[in-house]
Design an enzyme around this catalytic site. Structure first.
Site, PDB file in Angstrom:
ATOM      1  N   SER A  19       0.821  -1.216   0.000  1.00  0.00           N
ATOM      2  CA  SER A  19       0.000   0.000   0.000  1.00  0.00           C
ATOM      3  C   SER A  19       0.859   1.272   0.000  1.00  0.00           C
ATOM      4  O   SER A  19       0.317   2.371  -0.068  1.00  0.00           O
ATOM      5  CB  SER A  19      -0.954  -0.007   1.203  1.00  0.00           C
ATOM      6  OG  SER A  19      -0.234   0.003   2.422  1.00  0.00           O
ATOM      7  N   GLU A  90       7.967  -1.722   9.589  1.00  0.00           N
ATOM      8  CA  GLU A  90       7.587  -3.116   9.912  1.00  0.00           C
ATOM      9  C   GLU A  90       7.294  -3.268  11.410  1.00  0.00           C
ATOM     10  O   GLU A  90       7.665  -4.267  12.034  1.00  0.00           O
ATOM     11  CB  GLU A  90       8.692  -4.101   9.494  1.00  0.00           C
ATOM     12  CG  GLU A  90       9.098  -4.032   8.027  1.00  0.00           C
ATOM     13  CD  GLU A  90       8.106  -4.670   7.071  1.00  0.00           C
ATOM     14  OE1 GLU A  90       7.019  -5.109   7.527  1.00  0.00           O
ATOM     15  OE2 GLU A  90       8.403  -4.708   5.868  1.00  0.00           O
ATOM     16  N   GLN A  92       4.701  -3.933  13.016  1.00  0.00           N
ATOM     17  CA  GLN A  92       3.752  -4.984  13.450  1.00  0.00           C
ATOM     18  C   GLN A  92       4.473  -6.209  14.019  1.00  0.00           C
ATOM     19  O   GLN A  92       3.868  -6.981  14.768  1.00  0.00           O
ATOM     20  CB  GLN A  92       2.836  -5.406  12.282  1.00  0.00           C
ATOM     21  CG  GLN A  92       3.464  -6.300  11.224  1.00  0.00           C
ATOM     22  CD  GLN A  92       4.294  -5.551  10.187  1.00  0.00           C
ATOM     23  OE1 GLN A  92       4.390  -4.332  10.237  1.00  0.00           O
ATOM     24  NE2 GLN A  92       4.886  -6.267   9.247  1.00  0.00           N
ATOM     25  N   CYS A 184      -8.954  -6.982  -2.047  1.00  0.00           N
ATOM     26  CA  CYS A 184     -10.047  -6.285  -1.373  1.00  0.00           C
ATOM     27  C   CYS A 184     -10.764  -7.275  -0.445  1.00  0.00           C
ATOM     28  O   CYS A 184     -10.500  -8.480  -0.467  1.00  0.00           O
ATOM     29  CB  CYS A 184     -11.023  -5.692  -2.387  1.00  0.00           C
ATOM     30  SG  CYS A 184     -12.029  -6.934  -3.206  1.00  0.00           S
TER      31      CYS A 184
HETATM   32  P1  ADP Z   1       4.369  -1.350   1.815  1.00  0.00           P
HETATM   33  O1  ADP Z   1       5.454  -0.760   2.665  1.00  0.00           O
HETATM   34  O2  ADP Z   1       2.991  -0.877   2.214  1.00  0.00           O
HETATM   35  O3  ADP Z   1       4.437  -2.850   1.687  1.00  0.00           O
HETATM   36  P2  ADP Z   1       5.886  -0.254  -0.383  1.00  0.00           P
HETATM   37  O4  ADP Z   1       6.058   1.213  -0.095  1.00  0.00           O
HETATM   38  O5  ADP Z   1       7.029  -1.160  -0.067  1.00  0.00           O
HETATM   39  O6  ADP Z   1       4.549  -0.765   0.344  1.00  0.00           O
HETATM   40  O7  ADP Z   1       5.520  -0.481  -1.910  1.00  0.00           O
HETATM   41  C1  ADP Z   1       4.503   0.231  -2.567  1.00  0.00           C
HETATM   42  C2  ADP Z   1       4.674   0.015  -4.072  1.00  0.00           C
HETATM   43  O8  ADP Z   1       4.385  -1.338  -4.385  1.00  0.00           O
HETATM   44  C3  ADP Z   1       3.717   0.796  -4.953  1.00  0.00           C
HETATM   45  O9  ADP Z   1       4.134   2.117  -5.189  1.00  0.00           O
HETATM   46  C4  ADP Z   1       3.711  -0.025  -6.231  1.00  0.00           C
HETATM   47  O10 ADP Z   1       4.751   0.377  -7.083  1.00  0.00           O
HETATM   48  C5  ADP Z   1       4.041  -1.433  -5.771  1.00  0.00           C
HETATM   49  N1  ADP Z   1       2.939  -2.417  -5.878  1.00  0.00           N
HETATM   50  C6  ADP Z   1       3.092  -3.741  -6.154  1.00  0.00           C
HETATM   51  N2  ADP Z   1       1.905  -4.392  -6.106  1.00  0.00           N
HETATM   52  C7  ADP Z   1       0.957  -3.477  -5.782  1.00  0.00           C
HETATM   53  C8  ADP Z   1      -0.474  -3.537  -5.565  1.00  0.00           C
HETATM   54  N3  ADP Z   1      -1.165  -4.678  -5.669  1.00  0.00           N
HETATM   55  N4  ADP Z   1      -1.107  -2.395  -5.234  1.00  0.00           N
HETATM   56  C9  ADP Z   1      -0.419  -1.235  -5.130  1.00  0.00           C
HETATM   57  N5  ADP Z   1       0.918  -1.111  -5.331  1.00  0.00           N
HETATM   58  C10 ADP Z   1       1.617  -2.215  -5.642  1.00  0.00           C
HETATM   59 ZN    ZN Z   2     -11.048  -7.553  -5.250  1.00  0.00          ZN
END
Ligand code: ADP
Ligand code: ZN
Length: 207
Positions: A19, A90, A92, A184
């Site tokens: 996200s 991280e 959590q 979702c």
């Molecule tokens: P988190 O820390 O929440 O795991 P990150 O900041 O590491 O997220 O990564 C976010 C990036 O992941 C987004 O900008 C996008 O490029 C990529 N991404 C890969 N899969 C998805 C997805 N299903 N939905 C949104 N972004 C995604």
């Molecule tokens: Zn869905």
């Protein structure tokens, strides 16, 4: 960003995997560095293989080292007296002591930024995230994109050998063969044992 008149508050960045929590945390850290604040970044981790320093880098080449930690107390011990911003990614995975640690840091004037996955693969509260969201001044809850339907994703889908993981499987699988997808609510699938399902249906019928 929260602007208190006096320094010291807590910001939570919550949401599912993918996200953009880490991106947002890095953005805030980078801006803190531009503002010449003294910043320390920590990252909780479960895997001893990554026991070195890890770094967060910015577009203009600025780099900030992040210290891997296993416990909340380690963060408290390592924060220097003159540090103005503490960021933890991280979160959590950390023990519940993190609530006390962030509260104590904010009380002594530190801006605390924590990022973490707020729900586990079942869609239930993950670690201390719920309580952290309660004690924080600001909470930003981010969504990813559901890989099945393209809607906003608020759940972590755990897959084991390509199939949805069962409800009974452990919250944290260390060194497992699992993978994760953002999904979702409606595309999220967590099968339960038949008897559990029967109990749930009985309870629903009794209401
Ligand atoms: P988190 O820390 O929440 O795991 P990150 O900041 O590491 O997220 O990564 C976010 C990036 O992941 C987004 O900008 C996008 O490029 C990529 N991404 C890969 N899969 C998805 C997805 N299903 N939905 C949104 N972004 C995604
Ligand atoms: Zn869905």
């Amino acid at each position: 960003m929260y602007h208190g008149a006096r320094p010291g508050w807590i910001e939570v960045i919550a949401g599912v995997m993918f996200s953009g929590k880490s991106e947002e945390l890095i953005r805030r850290v980078r801006r803190g560095i531009i503002a010449r604040r003294r910043v320390q970044v920590f990252k909780s981790h479960l895997d001893a293989r990554y026991a070195g320093l890890y770094s967060v880098s910015s577009h203009n080449g600025t780099e900030v080292d992040a210290t891997p930690v296993d416990t909340a107390a380690e963060i408290f011990r390592q924060v220097r007296p003159d540090t103005e911003i503490v960021a933890v990614d991280e979160v959590q995975f950390l023990d519940r002591g993190i609530i006390e640690v962030v509260t104590a840091l904010a009380a002594r004037g530190v801006r605390v930024i924590v990022a973490g996955t707020d729900t586990d693969f079942r869609g239930e509260p993950f670690g201390a995230m719920g309580d952290l969201m309660t004690v924080a001044e600001t909470v930003d809850k981010l969504q990813a994109i559901c890989v099945i339907c393209g809607d906003l994703a608020c759940r972590n889908q755990r897959l084991v050998d390509g199939r949805p993981a069962r409800y009974e499987s452990p919250t944290i699988m260390v060194g497992g063969r699992e993978s994760y997808e953002a999904r979702c609510r409606h595309c999220h699938d967590v099968p339960r044992r038949d008897e559990d399902q029967a109990v749930l249906e009985l309870r629903a019928a009794a209401r």
